[in-house]
Design a protein around this motif. Structure first.
Motif, short mmCIF file in Angstrom:
data_model
loop_
_atom_site.label_atom_id
_atom_site.label_comp_id
_atom_site.label_asym_id
_atom_site.label_seq_id
_atom_site.Cartn_x
_atom_site.Cartn_y
_atom_site.Cartn_z
N ARG A 1 0.84 -1.21 0.00
CA ARG A 1 0.00 0.00 0.00
C ARG A 1 0.87 1.26 0.00
O ARG A 1 0.48 2.28 -0.57
CB ARG A 1 -0.95 0.02 1.20
CG ARG A 1 -2.07 -1.00 1.15
CD ARG A 1 -3.22 -0.67 0.23
NE ARG A 1 -3.90 0.56 0.40
CZ ARG A 1 -5.23 0.69 0.46
NH1 ARG A 1 -6.01 -0.36 0.40
NH2 ARG A 1 -5.80 1.86 0.55
N ARG B 1 -13.56 -11.27 7.06
CA ARG B 1 -12.32 -11.22 7.81
C ARG B 1 -12.30 -12.40 8.77
O ARG B 1 -13.32 -13.04 8.99
CB ARG B 1 -12.23 -9.92 8.61
CG ARG B 1 -12.25 -8.67 7.77
CD ARG B 1 -10.97 -8.53 6.96
NE ARG B 1 -10.85 -7.21 6.34
CZ ARG B 1 -11.27 -6.91 5.13
NH1 ARG B 1 -11.83 -7.84 4.36
NH2 ARG B 1 -11.12 -5.70 4.64
N CYS C 1 -10.72 0.58 -0.21
CA CYS C 1 -10.41 0.49 -1.64
C CYS C 1 -9.40 1.55 -2.06
O CYS C 1 -9.63 2.75 -1.85
CB CYS C 1 -11.71 0.69 -2.42
SG CYS C 1 -11.48 0.80 -4.19
C1 HEM Z 1 -17.34 1.48 -7.93
C2 HEM Z 1 -16.14 0.93 -7.99
C3 HEM Z 1 -15.46 0.21 -6.85
C4 HEM Z 1 -15.97 -0.32 -5.70
C5 HEM Z 1 -17.42 -0.32 -5.23
C6 HEM Z 1 -14.85 -0.90 -4.97
C7 HEM Z 1 -14.98 -1.52 -3.73
C8 HEM Z 1 -13.93 -2.08 -3.03
C9 HEM Z 1 -14.04 -2.69 -1.72
C10 HEM Z 1 -15.32 -2.83 -0.92
C11 HEM Z 1 -12.81 -3.12 -1.36
C12 HEM Z 1 -12.43 -3.83 -0.06
C13 HEM Z 1 -12.55 -5.32 -0.21
C14 HEM Z 1 -12.19 -6.05 1.07
O1 HEM Z 1 -11.62 -5.47 1.99
O2 HEM Z 1 -12.48 -7.26 1.15
C15 HEM Z 1 -11.91 -2.79 -2.44
C16 HEM Z 1 -10.56 -3.06 -2.44
C17 HEM Z 1 -9.71 -2.71 -3.47
N1 HEM Z 1 -10.04 -1.99 -4.60
FE1 HEM Z 1 -11.84 -1.25 -5.07
N2 HEM Z 1 -13.71 -0.72 -5.68
C18 HEM Z 1 -14.03 -0.03 -6.84
C19 HEM Z 1 -13.15 0.38 -7.81
C20 HEM Z 1 -11.80 0.19 -7.78
C21 HEM Z 1 -10.86 0.71 -8.75
C22 HEM Z 1 -11.25 1.57 -9.95
C23 HEM Z 1 -9.63 0.27 -8.39
C24 HEM Z 1 -8.26 0.48 -9.04
C25 HEM Z 1 -8.04 1.14 -10.11
C26 HEM Z 1 -9.78 -0.52 -7.18
C27 HEM Z 1 -8.75 -1.16 -6.52
C28 HEM Z 1 -8.89 -1.85 -5.32
C29 HEM Z 1 -7.79 -2.49 -4.65
C30 HEM Z 1 -6.33 -2.53 -5.12
C31 HEM Z 1 -8.31 -3.05 -3.47
C32 HEM Z 1 -7.54 -3.84 -2.41
C33 HEM Z 1 -7.17 -2.91 -1.27
C34 HEM Z 1 -6.54 -3.65 -0.06
O3 HEM Z 1 -6.93 -4.78 0.22
O4 HEM Z 1 -5.69 -3.04 0.58
N3 HEM Z 1 -11.11 -0.53 -6.84
N4 HEM Z 1 -12.61 -2.14 -3.44
#
Ligand code: HEM
Length: 451
Positions: free
Chosen positions: A100, A331, A398
């Motif tokens: 991160r 989790r 996210c």
């Molecule tokens: C409406 C669009 C999006 C929604 C609703 C969304 C939602 C989420 C959620 C809820 C998580 C957490 C999952 C968990 O902890 O189990 C997450 C993690 C993540 N998302 Fe998104 N996301 C979206 C778009 C994006 C975009 C556009 C990107 C990158 C370009 C992205 C990259 C990531 C990454 C890398 C993680 C992992 C973060 C971590 O575990 O530290 N997401 N997302």
């Protein structure tokens, strides 16, 4: 007023066997209706204990105050590892923190502005494809939304349009991969006995290998451009040239392949789901569609115009509330603890459910109604704070949240500015959760040009 579709909940008491069968079909309709009212629910079976939490204080504990005590569970990772390797989505502890530290700066405020032209270009290309579909016949809007969202990710990550041969192949293979292996399959979500194999359907590992080979080619090409000083200043270059401020190390090629895989997967399926549901909600609420169209008429595709698109932003937020693309997160309690006077054993699964939280009857007024105006209503501030987690919260939130909010608003303004969307009589989409919240038989809408 008709309410937007919501899956029919299962009866309160069912056998474990029936629950598993329902679960495999769809995790949303497999849950009892009481989860829309409960602060916590415990699921106790001979094999596992899990606790679904809606209580804002518990959500704070798990996501913000003590996230290290509730790491991501290994079982979730098992289904995804062939594709994602050690990507930031799956790792925990020191490894995750280091990842991160490198990734987050690329998505920080000022640098997000650099992604704007790629988003706008993908939206314009999407409008071109929609123009060819704007003949008032029923069209699959979710497939069209996936295409645009995939284009956005490739343009912003690698400065490549989806028409690029490698980008297109990655996109098509991802679609095949998802059909073969929905993220939330039974084995991944329910911690069955340890010795049970995580089941992979035929073809899943092969698809994952092929996708990773393609991504490795893109990554190598970018490394070469960086070395030659000819790399475009996009997300990939930013991430590949940012050293970890603590160790001074940048991602190796193999590490970058893992991260690209998750950016593509997390960044395109989710945004596509949100865009498709937002368009459906606008089609069924023409008054809000008119408001978005009026704002869109003032949008000149300039970054500073974004602040004017407030109704469009409220529509997108409300779509994320009613249809959170990531419906549930899991989790694992690393040590025994107490939740609401109940003992949570070490190893218990903690389920966080944006799906239920966002429609919680004790948090939201008219929880199942589409009402973007609620986002401007001071009386809903508490609900907005306690009952809204489309992007999760805390340090593991996210990475792409800010990016996704820009993308959703820009694409809605571009599409609704040019086209009218109308529902197809008799075709109400049934929400169902696999990889993200999608409609069981797709979302069909009629499109016509606005002029
Ligand atoms: C409406 C669009 C999006 C929604 C609703 C969304 C939602 C989420 C959620 C809820 C998580 C957490 C999952 C968990 O902890 O189990 C997450 C993690 C993540 N998302 Fe998104 N996301 C979206 C778009 C994006 C975009 C556009 C990107 C990158 C370009 C992205 C990259 C990531 C990454 C890398 C993680 C992992 C973060 C971590 O575990 O530290 N997401 N997302």
């Amino acid at each position: 007023m008709t309410l937007p579709p919501k899956p029919v909940a299962r009866p309160d008491k069912v056998s474990l066997w029936r629950y598993m069968r329902l679960f495999r079909r769809d995790i949303l309709s497999a849950q009892p209706a009481r989860l829309y009212r409960a602060w916590m629910a415990e699921f106790r079976t001979p094999f596992f204990r899990s606790f679904l939490i809606n209580d804002p204080a518990l959500l704070r504990e798990v996501l913000k105050d003590n996230p290290d005590s509730y790491p991501k569970s290994d079982r979730i990772g098992a289904g995804l590892r062939p594709l994602l390797g050690k990507s930031v989505f799956l790792t925990n502890g020191a490894q995750w923190r280091a990842q991160r530290r490198i990734i987050d700066p690329a998505f920080e405020g000022g640098r997000l502005r650099d992604t704007f032209p790629g988003i706008v270009a993908a939206g314009q290309a999407g409008c071109g494809r929609f123009a060819a579909m704007a003949d008032d016949t029923p069209r699959a809007i979710d497939a069209a939304a996936s295409h645009i969202a995939a284009d956005v990710i490739f343009r912003t990550l690698f400065s490549l349009p989806i028409e690029d041969e490698t980008a297109g192949e990655v996109y098509h293979r991802f679609q095949a991969y998802q059909q073969a292996q929905p993220i939330l399959n039974l084995a991944a979500f329910l911690p069955l006995l340890r010795w049970m194999p995580a089941f992979f359907r035929p073809g899943v590992r092969g698809q994952a290998r092929a996708i990773r080979r393609l991504i490795a080619d893109l990554t190598q090409a970018r490394l070469d451009q960086i070395a030659a000083g000819t790399a475009p200043d996009d997300l990939a270059t930013k991430i590949m040239t940012t050293p970890d401020p603590e160790t001074g190390k940048t991602f190796s090629k193999a590490e970058m392949v893992d991260q690209v895989a998750i950016f593509f997967l997390a960044g395109h399926e989710t945004s596509a789901s949100a865009l498709a549901w937002a368009l459906y909600l606008l089609a069924t609420h023409p008054d809000w569609q008119d408001k978005v169209a009026a704002e869109a008429a003032t949008f000149d595709a300039v970054f500073s115009d974004l602040s004017r698109l407030s109704a469009t932003r409220d529509v997108f937020r409300e779509a994320l509330r009613l249809y959170p693309p990531v419906p549930m997160m899991v989790r694992q309690a690393s040590k025994a603890t107490i939740f609401r006077s109940r003992r949570v054993p070490a190893g218990a699964q903690i389920v966080l459910s944006p799906w239920h939280l966002h429609r919680h009857e004790r948090i939201w007024d008219a929880p199942d109604a589409f009402d973007p105006a609620r986002w401007q209503d001071g009386a809903t501030k508490t609900a907005q704070r306690d009952g809204y987690l489309p992007f999760s919260a805390g340090p593991r939130m996210c990475s792409g949240a800010g990016f996704a909010m820009i993308e959703g608003v820009v694409l809605l303004a571009q599409l609704v500015g040019r086209f009218r969307f109308a529902p197809v009589a008799g075709q109400v989409p049934v929400p169902t959760a696999h990889l993200t919240v999608r409609a069981r038989d797709g979302i069909m809408l009629r499109i016509t040009p606005r002029d």
